[in-house]
Design a protein around this motif. Sequence first.
Motif, PDB file in Angstrom:
ATOM      1  N   LEU A   1       0.858  -1.181   0.000  1.00 37.28           N
ATOM      2  CA  LEU A   1       0.000   0.000   0.000  1.00 37.28           C
ATOM      3  C   LEU A   1       0.895   1.232   0.000  1.00 37.28           C
ATOM      4  CD1 LEU A   1      -2.872   1.165   0.311  1.00 37.28           C
ATOM      5  CD2 LEU A   1      -2.439   1.159   2.758  1.00 37.28           C
ATOM      6  N   TRP A   2       0.700   2.072  -0.968  1.00 36.04           N
ATOM      7  CA  TRP A   2       1.508   3.283  -1.087  1.00 36.04           C
ATOM      8  C   TRP A   2       0.729   4.484  -0.565  1.00 36.04           C
ATOM      9  CZ3 TRP A   2       0.315   7.701  -3.727  1.00 36.04           C
ATOM     10  CH2 TRP A   2       1.332   8.668  -3.768  1.00 36.04           C
ATOM     11  N   LEU A   3       1.357   5.243   0.310  1.00 37.88           N
ATOM     12  CA  LEU A   3       0.782   6.487   0.809  1.00 37.88           C
ATOM     13  C   LEU A   3       1.860   7.572   0.748  1.00 37.88           C
ATOM     14  CD1 LEU A   3      -1.123   5.233   3.976  1.00 37.88           C
ATOM     15  CD2 LEU A   3      -2.118   6.017   1.835  1.00 37.88           C
ATOM     16  N   PRO A   4       1.492   8.779   0.324  1.00 41.13           N
ATOM     17  CA  PRO A   4       2.491   9.852   0.318  1.00 41.13           C
ATOM     18  C   PRO A   4       2.803  10.301   1.741  1.00 41.13           C
ATOM     19  CG  PRO A   4       0.358  10.704  -0.380  1.00 41.13           C
ATOM     20  CD  PRO A   4       0.212   9.217  -0.219  1.00 41.13           C
ATOM     21  N   ALA A   5       3.967  10.897   1.903  1.00 43.49           N
ATOM     22  CA  ALA A   5       4.349  11.420   3.218  1.00 43.49           C
ATOM     23  C   ALA A   5       3.415  12.570   3.593  1.00 43.49           C
ATOM     24  CB  ALA A   5       5.798  11.897   3.180  1.00 43.49           C
ATOM     25  N   TRP A   6       3.192  12.727   4.891  1.00 40.87           N
ATOM     26  CA  TRP A   6       2.281  13.785   5.347  1.00 40.87           C
ATOM     27  C   TRP A   6       2.774  15.169   4.952  1.00 40.87           C
ATOM     28  CZ3 TRP A   6      -2.491  12.993   6.447  1.00 40.87           C
ATOM     29  CH2 TRP A   6      -2.888  11.748   6.919  1.00 40.87           C
ATOM     30  N   SER A   7       4.079  15.364   4.967  1.00 44.65           N
ATOM     31  CA  SER A   7       4.611  16.674   4.571  1.00 44.65           C
ATOM     32  C   SER A   7       4.312  16.962   3.105  1.00 44.65           C
ATOM     33  CB  SER A   7       6.119  16.726   4.832  1.00 44.65           C
ATOM     34  OG  SER A   7       6.781  15.726   4.083  1.00 44.65           O
ATOM     35  N   HIS A   8       4.340  15.921   2.264  1.00 44.94           N
ATOM     36  CA  HIS A   8       4.014  16.110   0.855  1.00 44.94           C
ATOM     37  C   HIS A   8       2.534  16.415   0.674  1.00 44.94           C
ATOM     38  CE1 HIS A   8       7.685  13.420  -0.233  1.00 44.94           C
ATOM     39  NE2 HIS A   8       8.033  14.567   0.324  1.00 44.94           N
ATOM     40  N   VAL A   9       1.690  15.785   1.473  1.00 50.76           N
ATOM     41  CA  VAL A   9       0.251  16.046   1.398  1.00 50.76           C
ATOM     42  C   VAL A   9      -0.043  17.485   1.819  1.00 50.76           C
ATOM     43  CG1 VAL A   9      -1.999  15.430   2.363  1.00 50.76           C
ATOM     44  CG2 VAL A   9      -0.385  13.632   1.733  1.00 50.76           C
ATOM     45  N   VAL A  10       0.615  17.953   2.866  1.00 54.24           N
ATOM     46  CA  VAL A  10       0.397  19.328   3.339  1.00 54.24           C
ATOM     47  C   VAL A  10       0.833  20.335   2.278  1.00 54.24           C
ATOM     48  CG1 VAL A  10       1.157  21.030   5.040  1.00 54.24           C
ATOM     49  CG2 VAL A  10       0.500  18.736   5.775  1.00 54.24           C
ATOM     50  N   VAL A  11       1.991  20.106   1.672  1.00 52.25           N
ATOM     51  CA  VAL A  11       2.479  21.009   0.621  1.00 52.25           C
ATOM     52  C   VAL A  11       1.535  20.983  -0.576  1.00 52.25           C
ATOM     53  CG1 VAL A  11       4.343  21.378  -1.049  1.00 52.25           C
ATOM     54  CG2 VAL A  11       4.894  20.917   1.324  1.00 52.25           C
ATOM     55  N   ALA A  12       1.094  19.804  -0.973  1.00 48.48           N
ATOM     56  CA  ALA A  12       0.194  19.689  -2.127  1.00 48.48           C
ATOM     57  C   ALA A  12      -1.144  20.373  -1.860  1.00 48.48           C
ATOM     58  CB  ALA A  12      -0.017  18.219  -2.481  1.00 48.48           C
ATOM     59  N   LEU A  13      -1.700  20.185  -0.678  1.00 50.32           N
ATOM     60  CA  LEU A  13      -2.980  20.834  -0.362  1.00 50.32           C
ATOM     61  C   LEU A  13      -2.841  22.347  -0.272  1.00 50.32           C
ATOM     62  CD1 LEU A  13      -4.595  18.413   2.245  1.00 50.32           C
ATOM     63  CD2 LEU A  13      -5.331  18.884  -0.094  1.00 50.32           C
ATOM     64  N   THR A  14      -1.743  22.811   0.304  1.00 55.78           N
ATOM     65  CA  THR A  14      -1.509  24.252   0.391  1.00 55.78           C
ATOM     66  C   THR A  14      -1.395  24.859  -1.001  1.00 55.78           C
ATOM     67  OG1 THR A  14      -0.353  23.936   2.484  1.00 55.78           O
ATOM     68  CG2 THR A  14      -0.023  26.027   1.355  1.00 55.78           C
ATOM     69  N   MET A  15      -0.659  24.201  -1.877  1.00 55.95           N
ATOM     70  CA  MET A  15      -0.515  24.704  -3.238  1.00 55.95           C
ATOM     71  C   MET A  15      -1.837  24.632  -4.002  1.00 55.95           C
ATOM     72  SD  MET A  15       2.377  25.981  -3.537  1.00 55.95           S
ATOM     73  CE  MET A  15       2.576  26.208  -5.264  1.00 55.95           C
ATOM     74  N   THR A  16      -2.643  23.624  -3.736  1.00 54.51           N
ATOM     75  CA  THR A  16      -3.934  23.506  -4.407  1.00 54.51           C
ATOM     76  C   THR A  16      -4.863  24.644  -4.007  1.00 54.51           C
ATOM     77  OG1 THR A  16      -3.688  21.104  -4.498  1.00 54.51           O
ATOM     78  CG2 THR A  16      -5.899  21.980  -4.786  1.00 54.51           C
ATOM     79  N   TYR A  17      -4.918  24.952  -2.722  1.00 52.55           N
ATOM     80  CA  TYR A  17      -5.755  26.069  -2.278  1.00 52.55           C
ATOM     81  C   TYR A  17      -5.225  27.407  -2.798  1.00 52.55           C
ATOM     82  CZ  TYR A  17      -8.528  23.100   0.729  1.00 52.55           C
ATOM     83  OH  TYR A  17      -9.380  22.144   1.188  1.00 52.55           O
ATOM     84  N   THR A  18      -3.922  27.544  -2.843  1.00 50.55           N
ATOM     85  CA  THR A  18      -3.336  28.761  -3.408  1.00 50.55           C
ATOM     86  C   THR A  18      -3.657  28.857  -4.897  1.00 50.55           C
ATOM     87  OG1 THR A  18      -1.539  28.574  -1.800  1.00 50.55           O
ATOM     88  CG2 THR A  18      -1.188  30.057  -3.653  1.00 50.55           C
ATOM     89  N   ALA A  19      -3.642  27.727  -5.593  1.00 48.98           N
ATOM     90  CA  ALA A  19      -3.972  27.716  -7.021  1.00 48.98           C
ATOM     91  C   ALA A  19      -5.420  28.131  -7.252  1.00 48.98           C
ATOM     92  CB  ALA A  19      -3.726  26.333  -7.604  1.00 48.98           C
ATOM     93  N   PHE A  20      -6.335  27.684  -6.397  1.00 50.95           N
ATOM     94  CA  PHE A  20      -7.730  28.107  -6.523  1.00 50.95           C
ATOM     95  C   PHE A  20      -7.852  29.617  -6.367  1.00 50.95           C
ATOM     96  CE2 PHE A  20      -9.124  23.691  -5.220  1.00 50.95           C
ATOM     97  CZ  PHE A  20      -9.702  23.393  -6.443  1.00 50.95           C
ATOM     98  N   PHE A  21      -7.126  30.172  -5.418  1.00 55.80           N
ATOM     99  CA  PHE A  21      -7.201  31.611  -5.182  1.00 55.80           C
ATOM    100  C   PHE A  21      -6.600  32.393  -6.356  1.00 55.80           C
ATOM    101  CE2 PHE A  21      -5.775  35.567  -3.042  1.00 55.80           C
ATOM    102  CZ  PHE A  21      -7.047  36.055  -2.747  1.00 55.80           C
ATOM    103  N   ILE A  22      -5.478  31.909  -6.894  1.00 53.30           N
ATOM    104  CA  ILE A  22      -4.872  32.594  -8.036  1.00 53.30           C
ATOM    105  C   ILE A  22      -5.773  32.481  -9.259  1.00 53.30           C
ATOM    106  CG2 ILE A  22      -2.959  32.471  -9.686  1.00 53.30           C
ATOM    107  CD1 ILE A  22      -1.115  32.050  -7.381  1.00 53.30           C
ATOM    108  N   ARG A  23      -6.371  31.327  -9.469  1.00 52.30           N
ATOM    109  CA  ARG A  23      -7.302  31.158 -10.589  1.00 52.30           C
ATOM    110  C   ARG A  23      -8.476  32.119 -10.448  1.00 52.30           C
ATOM    111  NH1 ARG A  23      -7.171  29.695 -15.580  1.00 52.30           N
ATOM    112  NH2 ARG A  23      -8.995  28.515 -15.996  1.00 52.30           N
ATOM    113  N   PHE A  24      -8.977  32.294  -9.229  1.00 55.20           N
ATOM    114  CA  PHE A  24     -10.054  33.247  -8.986  1.00 55.20           C
ATOM    115  C   PHE A  24      -9.613  34.664  -9.339  1.00 55.20           C
ATOM    116  CE2 PHE A  24     -11.804  36.419  -6.067  1.00 55.20           C
ATOM    117  CZ  PHE A  24     -13.140  36.359  -6.436  1.00 55.20           C
ATOM    118  N   LEU A  25      -8.411  35.048  -8.919  1.00 52.82           N
ATOM    119  CA  LEU A  25      -7.921  36.395  -9.214  1.00 52.82           C
ATOM    120  C   LEU A  25      -7.682  36.587 -10.704  1.00 52.82           C
ATOM    121  CD1 LEU A  25      -5.456  36.937  -6.235  1.00 52.82           C
ATOM    122  CD2 LEU A  25      -7.665  38.050  -6.600  1.00 52.82           C
TER     123      LEU A  25
END
Length: 136
Positions: A1-25
Amino acid sequence: LWLPAWSHVVVALTMTYTAFFIRFLMQLCIAVGAFWFERVASWERLNFIVYLFASGLLFPLEVLPHGVRAVLEWTPFPYMLWFPAMMLADGDLLLQRQPWIIPQAFAVMAVWMLAFYFLSQLLWKRGLRHYSAMGA
């Protein structure tokens, strides 16, 4: 079973939310263009086409020539989709090849976020002044 590291998940989620905000702008800047232009939908379609090619949605960015990828690294598009997907898929390999990618991603996204924010504010204020001068 493969799971990404928690630090990678946090970075990916942070960038995803930032991407939504930039797309909105980005879309806000295009929408405010309706004060001057009637065909803002065409501008949005053009922006979406650039997003499709530069974000890695249609094909992996690794297939692009190095010079094109070097230019794309200074736009917000790869960090909207390609970067979070790579962090979740194989973040360790990405960080081994490019250890500076996380600070660069956050810096590029912050600069573009501020640029689009100030541009949207400027366009909004000038658009209101332009529209009110027309007699509304």
